[in-house]
Design an enzyme around this catalytic site. Structure first.
Site: not given
Ligand code: ARG
Length: 417
Positions: A179, A18, A98, A127
């Site tokens: 992922s 990506d 993040r 995110d």
């Molecule tokens: N659900 C979790 C969160 O929102 C994990 C997200 C994982 N992110 C990813 N890009 N795979 O914090």
């Protein structure tokens, strides 16, 4: 309305498909020069070739930082002190990473005179919210581009074709069925199969933990020492945060401790099934709370549990750089002044159990608690206490009895029907 164009964009870059496609896409669609930014949060990937890789996709510059120590001291330790665990289960590893990555994107953008940042988050997750709210909170003047929300490259094949057409080298990895978002504090695993809530996560999905049924026989014991709410040593050996967390990830991971399978409520309104691994985080939160049980008075301990939930929501919701987090953190830091001492934990297949705790600030008084010889508790005082404590309930009962005829429904409250 034509979309805004930017002169120079700092792009969050992982080296995956990506973000590799994002670089030429941003150049073409925004006419911008691209700086790639990569932060090491302990994802365990070899970042040695990533600068060259970024330049090969057409970036004019690449910045790579080791952020692990900063991640621990500025984000993970405050979350530990807060007892921040989202919806009772998720230790927030992705959510904590993040704001730091976004903060660095903003810092790099300002240093290099860029006018926008870009990230590779999808339009469905939390995110994107965390990246963008952080950027707006720290530098409202910067533009934000989220190519994955805009572009027409809806499949992996379309992305590969796009790169090949432009002669952009793409990462040659076997197509992973999962992922994965991993850092020092834990790992999140997603895949199509697990979107069915009833399906067990496949055995090969797990990244940091062994299957507990393949764990070593027997158990090991460890002593975790804290100073003012922060773990500082294991078995008497002082360790910096990164070393301590890495050590516990290995140890607890070997025993299959720290696997989490949950359905959580996303900020963007949907429920999602998440599979997490957080071996060190599991042990550290457990030990930290245990130490609070003996060092905090009842009122503070219980009040802080409510603050923990609010703090976890702040992290999850992407508003780390907001005034409420500052204010709650000041409260939390104050509560942590006496949270110093040791906790002993026994780790065995799939399980961690507390077996001992001690602190110079312990409020536990063996003389008061004992049922054997040397009891210093004044039993006679209990009667007067209960008389006053029960007084209001006694009064309610009396009044209900006297008003039975007027309001019969009141009389039935609390009775079996
Ligand atoms: N659900 C979790 C969160 O929102 C994990 C997200 C994982 N992110 C990813 N890009 N795979 O914090």
């Amino acid at each position: 309305m034509s979309k805004p164009t930017f002169k120079k964009i700092v792009c969050a870059y992982s080296g995956g498909l990506d973000t590799s496609v994002m670089v030429p896409w941003l150049r073409e669609n925004h006419g911008a020069e691209i700086i790639c930014y990569t932060g090491d949060l302990g994802q365990g990937e070899d970042l040695s070739g990533i600068k060259q890789k970024a330049l090969n996709t057409g970036a004019i510059h690449s910045v790579v930082d080791d952020l692990q120590a900063r991640f621990v001291s500025e984000f993970i330790w405050p979350a530990v002190k807060a007892g921040a665990v989202y919806e009772g289960q998720y230790p927030l590893h992705t959510a904590l990473g993040r704001p730091l990555l976004a903060q660095r994107l903003v810092e790099v953008a300002l240093e290099h005179g860029a006018d926008a940042i870009a990230h590779g988050c999808t339009g469905k997750g939390n995110d994107q919210v965390r990246f963008e709210v952080t950027s707006k909170a720290l530098a409202p003047e910067l533009g934000i581009v989220a190519p994955l929300r805009e572009w027409e490259l809806l499949t992996r094949e379309a992305e590969v074709d796009y790169a090949v057409e432009r002669g952009i080298p793409i990462p040659i990895t076997r197509e992973k069925p999962y992922s994965i978002d991993k850092n020092l504090w834990g790992c999140a695993i997603e895949c199509g199969e697990m979107e069915n809530l009833w399906a067990e996560p496949p055995a090969d999905a797990w990244q940091m933990t062994k299957d507990p049924s393949h764990a070593p026989k027997g158990s090991v014991e460890l002593v975790m020492s804290f100073e003012q709410g922060i773990p500082v040593a294991i078995d008497g050996r002082a360790m910096d945060g990164v070393t301590l967390i890495t050590y516990l990830n290995d140890l607890a991971g070997t025993f299959g401790v720290g696997r989490i399978d949950m359905v959580e409520n996303r900020v963007v309104g949907l429920k999602s099934r998440e599979v997490y691994e957080a071996p060190a985080a599991t042990l550290i939160h457990m030990a930290h709370t245990e130490l609070e049980r003996i060092t905090l008075d009842r009122a503070t301990f219980n009040y802080k549990r409510k603050v923990s939930q609010d703090f976890a929501n702040i992290i999850y919701d992407g508003v780390w750089f907001g005034p409420l987090r500052d204010a709650l953190q000041a409260f939390i830091d104050h509560t942590q002044l006496p949270v110093t001492g040791d906790v002993r934990i026994r780790v065995s297949a799939g399980l961690a159990r507390i077996t001992g705790r001690r602190s110079p600030y312990s409020l536990y008084d063996e003389g008061l608690a004992t049922y054997s010889h040397g009891d210093t508790f004044d039993r006679a005082a209990a009667k007067g206490f209960i008389d006053l404590y029960a007084l209001s309930y006694q009064t309610v009962a009396q009044v209900r009895r006297n008003t039975e005829a007027a309001i019969p429904e009141l009389q039935n409250i609390g009775e079996e029907s």
